[in-house]
Scaffold this motif. Structure first.
Motif, short mmCIF file in Angstrom:
data_model
loop_
_atom_site.label_atom_id
_atom_site.label_comp_id
_atom_site.label_asym_id
_atom_site.label_seq_id
_atom_site.Cartn_x
_atom_site.Cartn_y
_atom_site.Cartn_z
N ALA A 1 0.83 -1.20 0.00
CA ALA A 1 0.00 0.00 0.00
C ALA A 1 0.87 1.26 0.00
O ALA A 1 0.59 2.22 -0.73
CB ALA A 1 -0.93 0.00 1.22
N LEU A 2 1.92 1.25 0.82
CA LEU A 2 2.82 2.40 0.85
C LEU A 2 3.54 2.55 -0.49
O LEU A 2 3.83 3.67 -0.92
CB LEU A 2 3.82 2.25 1.98
CG LEU A 2 3.22 2.28 3.40
CD1 LEU A 2 4.29 1.96 4.44
CD2 LEU A 2 2.58 3.62 3.69
N GLY A 3 3.81 1.43 -1.15
CA GLY A 3 4.42 1.49 -2.47
C GLY A 3 3.51 2.15 -3.49
O GLY A 3 3.95 2.95 -4.33
N LEU A 4 2.20 1.83 -3.43
CA LEU A 4 1.25 2.49 -4.33
C LEU A 4 1.23 4.00 -4.10
O LEU A 4 1.02 4.78 -5.04
CB LEU A 4 -0.16 1.93 -4.11
CG LEU A 4 -0.49 0.56 -4.71
CD1 LEU A 4 -1.92 0.18 -4.38
CD2 LEU A 4 -0.30 0.58 -6.22
N ALA A 5 1.44 4.39 -2.85
CA ALA A 5 1.42 5.81 -2.50
C ALA A 5 2.79 6.47 -2.68
O ALA A 5 2.99 7.60 -2.23
CB ALA A 5 0.94 5.99 -1.07
N GLY A 6 3.73 5.78 -3.32
CA GLY A 6 5.03 6.39 -3.59
C GLY A 6 5.99 6.37 -2.43
O GLY A 6 6.97 7.11 -2.42
N ASP A 7 5.72 5.52 -1.42
CA ASP A 7 6.54 5.39 -0.22
C ASP A 7 6.43 6.65 0.65
O ASP A 7 5.85 7.66 0.26
CB ASP A 7 8.00 5.11 -0.57
CG ASP A 7 8.77 4.47 0.59
OD1 ASP A 7 8.17 4.21 1.64
OD2 ASP A 7 9.97 4.23 0.43
N LEU A 8 6.99 6.58 1.83
CA LEU A 8 6.97 7.71 2.75
C LEU A 8 7.82 8.85 2.20
O LEU A 8 8.85 8.61 1.55
CB LEU A 8 7.50 7.31 4.13
CG LEU A 8 6.54 6.60 5.09
CD1 LEU A 8 6.18 5.21 4.59
CD2 LEU A 8 7.14 6.52 6.47
#
Length: 266
Positions: free
Chosen positions: A177-184
């Motif tokens: 999920a964080l990968g879909l959001a471009g990571d932190l």
């Protein structure tokens, strides 16, 4: 006459020392999944507790068999979806798609031929096996495919691309999920990721540490429908939110005035 330049030289040295000290970030603060070898032993058990069917879910269920005509009564009619996206009974200039089953509040669906089937709490694979067992009484060697089509997650906070994302995989993890959001972003707090979840009409939550590989053993590591992930800003970012937006302008003006003062006192 040289006091002011001397003062600024000392200030510059102090600033550099502070900058060097603040740039020394430990490995524990930035590296993900530390201690992974110790945590991997329990990962298969967590897969058993992943995506479960809930009330108000939308399911597509397709049944096929070597003799397809025998399987037809166990399938909803295929509907046409025009380019505009609304369901119709026509397929002109559009595409076909399976109709969906709505899981009622009692956790059941109304399935062709078989009637009401209890589906709440089952995984997609478990429901497929359950239906296959019942359909075998009517159809030889049936193949049943089940999919939850309203599987969405939302990622908010200090990530590079916040938003709501559709998920195709039955096993979908927090890192995905964080990968879909471009990571932190560089300002995201990695050791306090909030995951919020609706369960049984109530909201539950957990805080997960990306730096600790033991998160793979958390029931919140594998995500469920409508989970919300929030990445908290780190301390420098929170502090910067309280700064005056014009501070940069004031600092620039002050720098010019100090430079002029230095030149005039030489």
């Amino acid at each position: 006459m040289n006091k002011i330049p001397q003062f600024f030289r000392l200030s510059l040295i102090g600033f550099l020392l502070i900058s060097l000290a603040s740039s020394c970030v430990s490995r524990q603060e930035v590296v993900y999944f530390q201690g992974l070898e110790k945590a991997e032993a329990h990962m298969d058990k967590q897969r058993e507790t992943s995506l479960k069917i809930k009330p108000n879910d939308l399911l597509t269920i397709s049944v096929s068999a070597p003799e397809q005509a025998a399987a037809l009564p166990f399938n909803l009619p295929v509907v046409g979806v025009p380019q505009g996206g609304m369901n119709t009974g026509m397929t002109v200039n559009g595409r076909q798609q399976l109709q969906t089953y709505l899981v009622e509040e009692n956790g059941k669906i109304d399935f062709p031929v078989l009637g009401e089937i209890s589906v709440e709490g089952l995984s997609q694979q478990q429901l497929a096996s359950k239906l296959k067992k019942s359909i075998k009484r009517y159809v030889q060697a049936p193949i049943v495919n089940v999919r939850v089509v309203n599987f969405q997650i939302s990622v908010l906070g200090e990530v590079n691309r916040p938003g709501t994302f559709d998920v195709q995989d039955a096993y979908f993890t927090l890192p995905q999920a964080l990968g879909l959001a471009g990571d932190l972003s560089i300002y995201g707090k990695r050791n306090n990721i909030l995951v919020m979840r609706e369960e049984g009409g109530t909201t539950t939550h957990a805080y997960l540490d990306l730096g600790n590989a033991d998160i793979i053993n958390s029931p919140y590591y594998y995500l469920q429908q409508n989970d919300v992930i929030y990445v908290e800003p780190n301390a420098p970012q929170r502090q910067s939110a309280s700064y005056n937006r014009n501070a940069g302008v004031y600092i620039s003006i002050a720098s010019v005035l100090v430079s002029v003062a230095v030149l005039l006192t030489r």
